[in-house]
Write a protein that holds these residues in place. Structure first.
Motif, PDB file in Angstrom:
ATOM      1  N   THR A  14       9.569  11.250  -7.864  1.00 50.24           N
ATOM      2  CA  THR A  14      10.559  11.033  -8.911  1.00 50.24           C
ATOM      3  C   THR A  14      11.418  12.282  -9.027  1.00 50.24           C
ATOM      4  O   THR A  14      10.911  13.409  -8.972  1.00 50.24           O
ATOM      5  CB  THR A  14       9.908  10.734 -10.270  1.00 50.24           C
ATOM      6  N   ASP A  42      24.034  12.371 -12.313  1.00 46.63           N
ATOM      7  CA  ASP A  42      22.794  13.144 -12.279  1.00 46.63           C
ATOM      8  C   ASP A  42      21.925  12.970 -13.526  1.00 46.63           C
ATOM      9  O   ASP A  42      20.883  13.620 -13.658  1.00 46.63           O
ATOM     10  CB  ASP A  42      23.077  14.629 -12.025  1.00 46.63           C
ATOM     11  N   ARG A  67      14.501  14.045 -11.342  1.00 50.94           N
ATOM     12  CA  ARG A  67      15.299  14.058 -12.568  1.00 50.94           C
ATOM     13  C   ARG A  67      16.118  15.342 -12.611  1.00 50.94           C
ATOM     14  O   ARG A  67      15.797  16.330 -11.939  1.00 50.94           O
ATOM     15  CB  ARG A  67      14.408  14.018 -13.811  1.00 50.94           C
ATOM     16  N   ARG A  68      17.129  15.354 -13.441  1.00 53.43           N
ATOM     17  CA  ARG A  68      17.904  16.575 -13.662  1.00 53.43           C
ATOM     18  C   ARG A  68      17.058  17.567 -14.461  1.00 53.43           C
ATOM     19  O   ARG A  68      16.461  17.232 -15.476  1.00 53.43           O
ATOM     20  CB  ARG A  68      19.183  16.261 -14.426  1.00 53.43           C
ATOM     21  N   ASP A  94      16.648   4.648 -12.223  1.00 48.95           N
ATOM     22  CA  ASP A  94      16.366   4.306 -13.628  1.00 48.95           C
ATOM     23  C   ASP A  94      15.527   3.035 -13.753  1.00 48.95           C
ATOM     24  O   ASP A  94      15.760   2.192 -14.622  1.00 48.95           O
ATOM     25  CB  ASP A  94      17.672   4.162 -14.425  1.00 48.95           C
ATOM     26  N   GLU A 112      17.170   8.798 -13.191  1.00 48.46           N
ATOM     27  CA  GLU A 112      15.940   9.148 -12.488  1.00 48.46           C
ATOM     28  C   GLU A 112      15.888   8.357 -11.195  1.00 48.46           C
ATOM     29  O   GLU A 112      16.006   7.133 -11.205  1.00 48.46           O
ATOM     30  CB  GLU A 112      14.711   8.837 -13.332  1.00 48.46           C
TER      31      GLU A 112
END
Length: 298
Positions: A265, A232, A267-268, A174, A235
């Motif tokens: 990167t 999750d 992410r979910r 994050d 990021e």
């Protein structure tokens, strides 16, 4: 019992250079399953590449996108790798998947081939356990531009080159700096992927319903770099600082070569994969069988 699923997609394990004897046995198994599904009142559609490579005829064929649009169930015959590949493609359509394993028991293809005639009818009639698995959405960003985009059900892995030394990776969560890690690589794994490469690298097992990921260094230079479980919803960003011939793998089925300064990167994803299992199935039954727990117990 009548099937509640009318349009069923049949997807098989295939290789473009498969041996003729193996292709024949695979074709026979898929034909048998397709005819069985038809006898249960299902209209069967075979995934196009499966039909073409193994020579399966007599049923309509379609690509994954068309199957996702028109079918209300996917039946995957093969192993976990086959399921990973089609699961990513069908997740956005919300099509539930049933896995029939042709070899050893899989973690996500859990019905033995020789038992499908007994196991499938009640499942087709609506007697099943439903299991949702999260996906990761990953990008490789170079000079501010996305140069590679992929989904992963198991893991995103940044690896050193086969003949090179360690890589140095800057890790952020994050936007917050975590550490610069020197290692052979780094794994970001979902709960589904916690029983794959992450496990062999020393990571923990995560129950599939856990809303988390595990970050696992591969052979870290500093032994205090340990696996860490993250929510999750964050990021994760991994930047290649140093190292030659590094790459990023997505479920070990797609690959991006990396340059210094590239950022991966993770992410979910907004999509999840829906698995259907026989009534009474539990994740712990699979763990016991696959991990050989309790063998030799009285």
């Amino acid at each position: 019992m009548k099937s509640i699923f009318r349009q069923v997609a049949l997807i098989g394990k295939y290789h473009t250079a498969v041996a003729p004897a193996l292709a024949a046995s695979t074709r026979a198994a898929l034909e048998d399953i397709a005819n069985f599904l038809a006898s249960q009142g299902c209209e069967v559609h075979v995934e196009r590449d499966t039909a073409a490579v193994i020579g399966l005829t007599g049923f309509p064929t379609a690509d994954a996108a068309a199957l996702g649009t028109h079918c209300d169930l996917g039946l995957v015959v093969g192993g976990d790798g086959t399921m990973l590949g089609i699961g990513r493609q069908l997740a956005r359509f919300g099509v539930p998947l049933i896995g029939i394993n042709q070899g050893r028991l899989g973690f996500i293809t859990d019905i033995p081939l020789d038992q499908y005639r007994t196991v499938l009818p009640p499942m087709l009639a609506g007697e099943y356990e439903e299991d949702h698995r999260s996906l990761m959405h990953a990008h490789v960003v170079r000079d501010g531009q996305v140069v590679f985009d992929a989904l992963a059900m198991n893991d995103v892995v940044v690896n050193r080159g086969a003949t090179s030394g360690m890589v140095e990776l800057r890790v952020e969560v994050d936007g917050h700096f975590v550490a610069n890690q020197r290692a052979d690589g780094l794994i970001v794994a979902t709960p589904t992927g916690s029983t794959a490469y992450a496990l062999s690298a020393g990571g923990p097992l995560l129950h599939p319903s856990t809303p988390g990921w595990v970050l696992v260094p591969i052979a870290p230079h500093t032994l205090s770099n340990r696996p860490i479980v993250l929510p999750d919803g964050v990021e994760v960003a991994i930047e290649l600082v140093a190292g030659r011939d590094a790459s990023a793998n997505f479920d070990m089925q797609s690959l991006a070569s990396l340059l210094h300064g590239d950022r991966i990167t993770v992410r979910r994803s907004q999509h999840k994969v829906r698995f259907l299992h026989p009534r009474g199935w539990t994740y712990f039954d699979t763990l016991r069988k696959k991990m050989h727990w309790n063998e030799g117990a009285a």
